[in-house]
Scaffold this motif. Structure first.
Motif, PDB file in Angstrom:
ATOM      1  N   ASP A   1     -13.899 -10.783  -1.822  1.00 27.91           N
ATOM      2  CA  ASP A   1     -15.279 -11.071  -1.419  1.00 27.91           C
ATOM      3  C   ASP A   1     -15.523 -12.575  -1.324  1.00 27.91           C
ATOM      4  OD1 ASP A   1     -15.935  -8.373  -1.304  1.00 27.91           O
ATOM      5  OD2 ASP A   1     -16.794  -8.316  -3.323  1.00 27.91           O
ATOM      6  N   MET A   2     -15.033 -13.299  -2.312  1.00 30.98           N
ATOM      7  CA  MET A   2     -15.248 -14.744  -2.333  1.00 30.98           C
ATOM      8  C   MET A   2     -14.582 -15.406  -1.129  1.00 30.98           C
ATOM      9  SD  MET A   2     -16.732 -17.227  -4.005  1.00 30.98           S
ATOM     10  CE  MET A   2     -17.047 -18.108  -2.481  1.00 30.98           C
ATOM     11  N   HIS A   3     -13.392 -14.969  -0.793  1.00 32.52           N
ATOM     12  CA  HIS A   3     -12.695 -15.599   0.322  1.00 32.52           C
ATOM     13  C   HIS A   3     -13.245 -15.153   1.671  1.00 32.52           C
ATOM     14  CE1 HIS A   3      -9.759 -18.167  -1.620  1.00 32.52           C
ATOM     15  NE2 HIS A   3      -9.806 -17.294  -2.616  1.00 32.52           N
ATOM     16  N   ALA A   4     -13.914 -14.015   1.726  1.00 31.48           N
ATOM     17  CA  ALA A   4     -14.639 -13.639   2.938  1.00 31.48           C
ATOM     18  C   ALA A   4     -15.840 -14.566   3.138  1.00 31.48           C
ATOM     19  CB  ALA A   4     -15.089 -12.179   2.857  1.00 31.48           C
ATOM     20  N   ILE A   5     -16.534 -14.893   2.056  1.00 27.12           N
ATOM     21  CA  ILE A   5     -17.657 -15.832   2.148  1.00 27.12           C
ATOM     22  C   ILE A   5     -17.169 -17.209   2.574  1.00 27.12           C
ATOM     23  CG2 ILE A   5     -19.408 -17.063   0.796  1.00 27.12           C
ATOM     24  CD1 ILE A   5     -19.740 -14.524  -0.858  1.00 27.12           C
ATOM     25  N   ALA A   6     -16.036 -17.626   2.034  1.00 25.85           N
ATOM     26  CA  ALA A   6     -15.509 -18.956   2.357  1.00 25.85           C
ATOM     27  C   ALA A   6     -15.136 -19.100   3.826  1.00 25.85           C
ATOM     28  CB  ALA A   6     -14.305 -19.268   1.477  1.00 25.85           C
ATOM     29  N   GLN A   7     -15.023 -17.983   4.548  1.00 25.08           N
ATOM     30  CA  GLN A   7     -14.716 -18.023   5.976  1.00 25.08           C
ATOM     31  C   GLN A   7     -15.980 -18.000   6.841  1.00 25.08           C
ATOM     32  OE1 GLN A   7     -11.360 -18.906   5.390  1.00 25.08           O
ATOM     33  NE2 GLN A   7     -11.177 -17.968   7.405  1.00 25.08           N
ATOM     34  N   GLN A   8     -17.147 -17.839   6.220  1.00 27.32           N
ATOM     35  CA  GLN A   8     -18.394 -17.735   6.980  1.00 27.32           C
ATOM     36  C   GLN A   8     -18.869 -19.117   7.432  1.00 27.32           C
ATOM     37  OE1 GLN A   8     -19.929 -14.792   7.715  1.00 27.32           O
ATOM     38  NE2 GLN A   8     -18.422 -13.568   6.599  1.00 27.32           N
ATOM     39  N   ILE A   9     -19.854 -19.103   8.318  1.00 27.42           N
ATOM     40  CA  ILE A   9     -20.358 -20.342   8.906  1.00 27.42           C
ATOM     41  C   ILE A   9     -20.906 -21.289   7.845  1.00 27.42           C
ATOM     42  CG2 ILE A   9     -22.655 -19.351   9.339  1.00 27.42           C
ATOM     43  CD1 ILE A   9     -22.737 -21.038  11.906  1.00 27.42           C
ATOM     44  N   GLN A  10     -21.472 -20.736   6.753  1.00 30.31           N
ATOM     45  CA  GLN A  10     -22.052 -21.597   5.720  1.00 30.31           C
ATOM     46  C   GLN A  10     -21.008 -22.435   4.994  1.00 30.31           C
ATOM     47  OE1 GLN A  10     -22.953 -18.340   6.032  1.00 30.31           O
ATOM     48  NE2 GLN A  10     -25.016 -18.660   6.851  1.00 30.31           N
ATOM     49  N   ALA A  11     -19.738 -22.091   5.121  1.00 30.47           N
ATOM     50  CA  ALA A  11     -18.693 -22.808   4.384  1.00 30.47           C
ATOM     51  C   ALA A  11     -17.788 -23.638   5.289  1.00 30.47           C
ATOM     52  CB  ALA A  11     -17.845 -21.810   3.597  1.00 30.47           C
ATOM     53  N   ARG A  12     -18.143 -23.820   6.524  1.00 32.10           N
ATOM     54  CA  ARG A  12     -17.282 -24.554   7.449  1.00 32.10           C
ATOM     55  C   ARG A  12     -17.088 -26.009   7.022  1.00 32.10           C
ATOM     56  NH1 ARG A  12     -19.584 -22.624  13.385  1.00 32.10           N
ATOM     57  NH2 ARG A  12     -18.638 -20.542  13.393  1.00 32.10           N
ATOM     58  N   ASP A  13     -15.854 -26.468   7.142  1.00 29.52           N
ATOM     59  CA  ASP A  13     -15.553 -27.865   6.803  1.00 29.52           C
ATOM     60  C   ASP A  13     -16.291 -28.849   7.707  1.00 29.52           C
ATOM     61  OD1 ASP A  13     -13.918 -27.375   4.645  1.00 29.52           O
ATOM     62  OD2 ASP A  13     -12.067 -27.382   5.810  1.00 29.52           O
ATOM     63  N   THR A  14     -16.657 -28.409   8.899  1.00 27.50           N
ATOM     64  CA  THR A  14     -17.359 -29.315   9.816  1.00 27.50           C
ATOM     65  C   THR A  14     -18.711 -29.759   9.265  1.00 27.50           C
ATOM     66  OG1 THR A  14     -18.215 -27.371  10.996  1.00 27.50           O
ATOM     67  CG2 THR A  14     -16.235 -28.424  11.892  1.00 27.50           C
ATOM     68  N   HIS A  15     -19.237 -29.036   8.296  1.00 28.11           N
ATOM     69  CA  HIS A  15     -20.507 -29.471   7.690  1.00 28.11           C
ATOM     70  C   HIS A  15     -20.332 -30.814   6.979  1.00 28.11           C
ATOM     71  CE1 HIS A  15     -22.124 -25.725   8.879  1.00 28.11           C
ATOM     72  NE2 HIS A  15     -21.622 -24.995   7.898  1.00 28.11           N
ATOM     73  N   TYR A  16     -19.167 -31.030   6.372  1.00 28.89           N
ATOM     74  CA  TYR A  16     -18.913 -32.326   5.741  1.00 28.89           C
ATOM     75  C   TYR A  16     -18.924 -33.439   6.789  1.00 28.89           C
ATOM     76  CZ  TYR A  16     -17.329 -29.637   1.669  1.00 28.89           C
ATOM     77  OH  TYR A  16     -17.254 -28.782   0.595  1.00 28.89           O
ATOM     78  N   GLN A  17     -18.354 -33.158   7.937  1.00 28.10           N
ATOM     79  CA  GLN A  17     -18.344 -34.140   9.016  1.00 28.10           C
ATOM     80  C   GLN A  17     -19.763 -34.465   9.465  1.00 28.10           C
ATOM     81  OE1 GLN A  17     -15.804 -33.046  12.320  1.00 28.10           O
ATOM     82  NE2 GLN A  17     -16.894 -34.375  13.738  1.00 28.10           N
TER      83      GLN A  17
END
Length: 385
Positions: free
Chosen positions: A357-373
């Motif tokens: 479940d946790m790794h499914a969340i980590a793949q969602q839009i809210q966790a995208r690395d581009t947010h850091y950019q």
């Protein structure tokens, strides 16, 4: 009755968490929230957490909403995810006229779900016509209404524009019975969310069942909650879900370490210095992530309550805190999973589902690395004080 809660949302969430935990295996197996869980959420008013007071909702402060989801996520991530999704969808009520919102949210079960932005709706007399299929509709299996975010085209097919020249995008709402749901959610985690696709064919959506989502000028409600908008509220809510999963997984690893003996040694795990150190560091990581997320939400809410404005700086701060919290929560879950050793791989133990479940969340839009950019770009573009 899907009524506003008479006691605190967080306390209600804790009270029904044991029921949800007992139903978690069935939720995973059937890939749906069970009727008992849905009824408990409805009867305790949790779906109405972000609905305006004027419609009988709780219109909860953002931190209360986050804590509610955190408690539910400790029992089952899929339930918390659906609750968070449908609760945020209900915020569209703040941009609808009262009678329309009342029809949608005060006719049982009064649950709205929607998916990703896609496709077009054609303007016709009195409303819009649309034929389309959308994906990622978490909570759609419990919903009585569905929504979609669509670009508007004129009768001749030309795109309709906003005053600034951007494409006009509206949220259209229609009864779930008007759509065909497609069972496509065969996923590694969050299996019980039923995040399926839905399709409509040449349906007519009256003008009053449409709204501009996250447009402050279109709001009919004055509460600070609706100034945040659905995008940032999704981010904070799903980060809180991540914290709940991480807390439950680490607690399970701690309980295991207290009683388990290592296979090649007579000593208990609790007496192993490496295990003790890992638990201490992981506990610190989790507490730090939670403190950062809630401090960001608290500062934003305080300013918003005073100024009435959700600033670009707060939007950026929320995005950074939510993304980082999801990533930190994944690290906590990974540490707890590895700490549990071979025990963690069995479905009978409280690790492998939470890991997925946790790794499914980590793949969602809210966790995208581009947010850091995006946040880094904003920081670098801000002049020094």
């Amino acid at each position: 009755m899907n009524a506003a809660p008479r006691v605190g949302l967080v306390e209600l969430a804790r009270a029904i968490a044991p029921l949800i935990a007992r139903e978690a295996d069935a939720i995973e197996r059937t890939r749906r929230l069970t009727p008992d869980v849905v009824n408990a959420l409805i009867e305790n008013g949790l779906y109405r957490a972000l609905l305006p007071h004027g419609l009988g909702g709780a219109e909860a402060p953002i931190e209360v909403f986050m804590q509610m989801l955190e408690e539910i996520a400790k029992a089952d991530a899929s339930t918390a995810w659906c609750l968070g999704q449908c609760s945020v969808c209900a915020m569209i009520a703040a941009s609808l006229d009262h009678d329309t919102a009342d029809e949608i949210f005060n006719t049982p079960p009064g649950i709205l779900a929607w998916g990703a932005i896609a496709h077009e709706a054609r303007a016709v007399e009195g409303g819009y016509r649309v034929t389309a299929r959308w994906d990622f509709a978490s909570g759609s299996r419990q919903a009585s209404w569905l929504g979609a975010h669509v670009r508007i085209v004129n009768g001749d097919g030309t795109p309709r524009k906003n005053a600034d020249g951007s494409p006009e995008v509206r949220t259209i709402l229609f009864p779930a019975a008007s759509a065909v749901l497609h069972d496509v959610w065969q996923a590694i985690g969050l299996a019980g969310t039923g995040t399926d696709s839905y399709e409509v064919s040449d349906i007519f959506v009256p003008e009053r069942f449409t709204a501009f989502r996250d447009v402050p000028a279109a709001l009919r409600e004055t509460g600070p909650l609706y100034r945040i908008g659905t995008g940032s509220t999704f981010s904070l809510g799903f980060a809180a879900v991540s914290l709940g999963i991480a807390r439950a997984t680490l607690d399970a690893a701690i309980a295991l370490a207290r009683g388990k003996h290592q296979s090649l040694a007579a000593s208990a795990m609790r007496d192993n210095g490496a295990v003790q150190g890992l638990i201490g560091r992981t506990e610190g990581d989790l507490r730090a992530a939670r403190a950062y997320l809630y401090a960001t939400a608290h500062a934003m809410w305080d300013d918003l309550s005073v100024t009435g404005a959700f600033s670009a700086a707060h939007r950026s701060a929320v995005r950074l805190a939510a993304t980082w919290t999801i990533h930190q929560s994944a690290k906590v879950v990974d540490a707890a999973y590895h700490m549990a050793g071979a025990t963690a791989v069995f479905r009978s133990n409280p690790f492998e589902r939470r890991f997925r479940d946790m790794h499914a969340i980590a793949q969602q839009i809210q966790a995208r690395d581009t947010h850091y950019q995006d946040v880094g770009k904003a920081i670098l573009s801000t002049p020094e004080p």
